[in-house]
Design a protein around this motif. Structure first.
Motif, PDB file in Angstrom:
ATOM      1  N   PHE A   1      -6.346  -1.764  -0.658  1.00 19.35           N
ATOM      2  CA  PHE A   1      -7.350  -1.579  -1.048  1.00 19.35           C
ATOM      3  C   PHE A   1      -7.739  -3.142  -1.790  1.00 19.35           C
ATOM      4  O   PHE A   1      -7.283  -2.733  -2.996  1.00 19.35           O
TER       5      PHE A   1
ATOM      6  N   PRO B   1      -4.319   4.221   5.575  1.00 21.17           N
ATOM      7  CA  PRO B   1      -3.376   4.427   4.980  1.00 21.17           C
ATOM      8  C   PRO B   1      -2.671   2.269   4.753  1.00 21.17           C
ATOM      9  O   PRO B   1      -2.307   2.518   3.268  1.00 21.17           O
TER      10      PRO B   1
ATOM     11  N   ARG C   1     -13.159   8.673  -2.912  1.00 20.00           N
ATOM     12  CA  ARG C   1     -14.274   8.332  -2.947  1.00 20.00           C
ATOM     13  C   ARG C   1     -14.473   9.746  -1.731  1.00 20.00           C
ATOM     14  O   ARG C   1     -14.163  11.367  -1.633  1.00 20.00           O
TER      15      ARG C   1
ATOM     16  N   GLU D   1      -9.780  11.138  -0.062  1.00 19.26           N
ATOM     17  CA  GLU D   1     -10.991  11.353  -0.339  1.00 19.26           C
ATOM     18  C   GLU D   1     -11.463  13.090  -0.991  1.00 19.26           C
ATOM     19  O   GLU D   1     -10.637  13.446  -1.119  1.00 19.26           O
TER      20      GLU D   1
ATOM     21  N   MET E   1       0.801  -0.807  -0.114  1.00 24.38           N
ATOM     22  CA  MET E   1      -0.165  -0.182   0.075  1.00 24.38           C
ATOM     23  C   MET E   1       1.098   1.766   0.410  1.00 24.38           C
ATOM     24  O   MET E   1       1.714   1.723   0.805  1.00 24.38           O
TER      25      MET E   1
ATOM     26  N   LEU F   1      -6.734   6.501  -6.038  1.00 23.92           N
ATOM     27  CA  LEU F   1      -8.390   5.366  -5.209  1.00 23.92           C
ATOM     28  C   LEU F   1      -9.056   6.487  -4.410  1.00 23.92           C
ATOM     29  O   LEU F   1      -8.820   7.411  -3.630  1.00 23.92           O
TER      30      LEU F   1
ATOM     31  N   PHE G   1     -10.731   2.042   4.864  1.00 23.88           N
ATOM     32  CA  PHE G   1     -10.510   3.528   4.050  1.00 23.88           C
ATOM     33  C   PHE G   1      -9.872   4.169   4.467  1.00 23.88           C
ATOM     34  O   PHE G   1      -8.674   4.319   4.019  1.00 23.88           O
TER      35      PHE G   1
ATOM     36  N   ARG H   1     -16.361   4.318  -5.277  1.00 23.59           N
ATOM     37  CA  ARG H   1     -15.103   4.330  -5.424  1.00 23.59           C
ATOM     38  C   ARG H   1     -14.807   4.252  -6.531  1.00 23.59           C
ATOM     39  O   ARG H   1     -14.430   3.671  -7.741  1.00 23.59           O
TER      40      ARG H   1
ATOM     41  N   LEU I   1     -11.190   4.834  -9.390  1.00 23.51           N
ATOM     42  CA  LEU I   1      -9.461   4.391  -9.307  1.00 23.51           C
ATOM     43  C   LEU I   1      -8.967   6.012 -10.826  1.00 23.51           C
ATOM     44  O   LEU I   1      -9.256   5.322 -11.235  1.00 23.51           O
TER      45      LEU I   1
ATOM     46  N   PRO J   1      -0.027   7.935   0.773  1.00 24.05           N
ATOM     47  CA  PRO J   1      -0.566   9.030  -0.084  1.00 24.05           C
ATOM     48  C   PRO J   1       0.414  10.409  -0.172  1.00 24.05           C
ATOM     49  O   PRO J   1       0.847  11.023   1.043  1.00 24.05           O
TER      50      PRO J   1
ATOM     51  N   LYS K   1      -5.054   6.520  -0.995  1.00 29.81           N
ATOM     52  CA  LYS K   1      -6.377   6.717  -1.056  1.00 29.81           C
ATOM     53  C   LYS K   1      -6.773   7.806  -0.029  1.00 29.81           C
ATOM     54  O   LYS K   1      -6.367   8.107   0.422  1.00 29.81           O
TER      55      LYS K   1
END
Length: 196
Positions: free
Chosen positions: A114, A110, A86, A124, A1, A84, A107, A76, A78, A4, A122
């Protein structure tokens, strides 16, 4: 993962900024047309959220560089296989307004990938509702770490598009008929007699 990284997220989302804002503009226009102003704010929030998700799915279905995951009670998106997203209504603190659930907690963490895009960062996309509840004041891209915020920036693109409130057309009023005037009986009286 991947944790971000703000400049990488910005670079990935930049080509989509106008379309993301168009999604929000459409959702709020539809909300107004529907007759905004439910009795409870939470109902307004649910209607706005539903409109945003519907508009986003319509906007990005078959769009190059975008994959949609319409699962559970949300969707969601991508972007370019890297970010990714939302969509969420922003809380007073500017973060996504969330109900604590397992999916939500996953979600926002981090470190938890996903499953369908394990290398994606990920974030928002949060809109701040204006004071009237009829549109949004700003749009922010926010990276979270549970309840905390790693970073956030305001998405470029200017102000919300103008939303025109639907005009109720008044039913045409029937033409007013002129009122018949009665003859003045005093003018038509013969001397010493009654009117003829």
């Amino acid at each position: 993962m991947s944790l971000p990284v703000e400049n990488e997220v910005r670079k990935t989302l930049d080509p989509f900024n106008g379309r993301i804002r168009a999604v929000l503009d459409k959702a709020f226009k539809d909300f107004i047309k529907k007759g905004a102003g439910n009795m409870y704010k939470r109902t307004d929030s649910a209607d706005q959220f539903d409109g945003v998700i519907r508009a986003a799915i319509a906007e990005f279905t078959n769009a190059p560089g975008v994959i949609i995951f319409p699962t559970g009670s949300t969707a969601r998106f991508l972007f370019d296989g890297k970010v990714l997203v939302r969509f969420k209504k922003a809380s007073r603190k500017g973060r996504g307004s969330n109900i604590p659930t397992g999916a939500n907690d996953n979600f926002l963490d981090p470190a938890i990938p996903f499953a369908d895009a394990p290398q994606a960062m990920k974030v928002e996309i949060c809109w701040k509702v204006n004071e009237l509840g009829t549109g949004y004041d700003s749009v922010h891209v926010t990276a979270r770490n549970g309840d905390g915020k790693l970073w956030s920036y305001e998405m470029p693109g200017g102000n919300q598009g103008i939303i025109e409130f639907p005009q109720k057309t008044a039913a045409p009023q029937p033409r007013r008929r002129s009122v018949a005037k009665l003859k003045d009986s005093a003018k038509n009286k013969k001397k010493g007699g009654e009117a003829s």
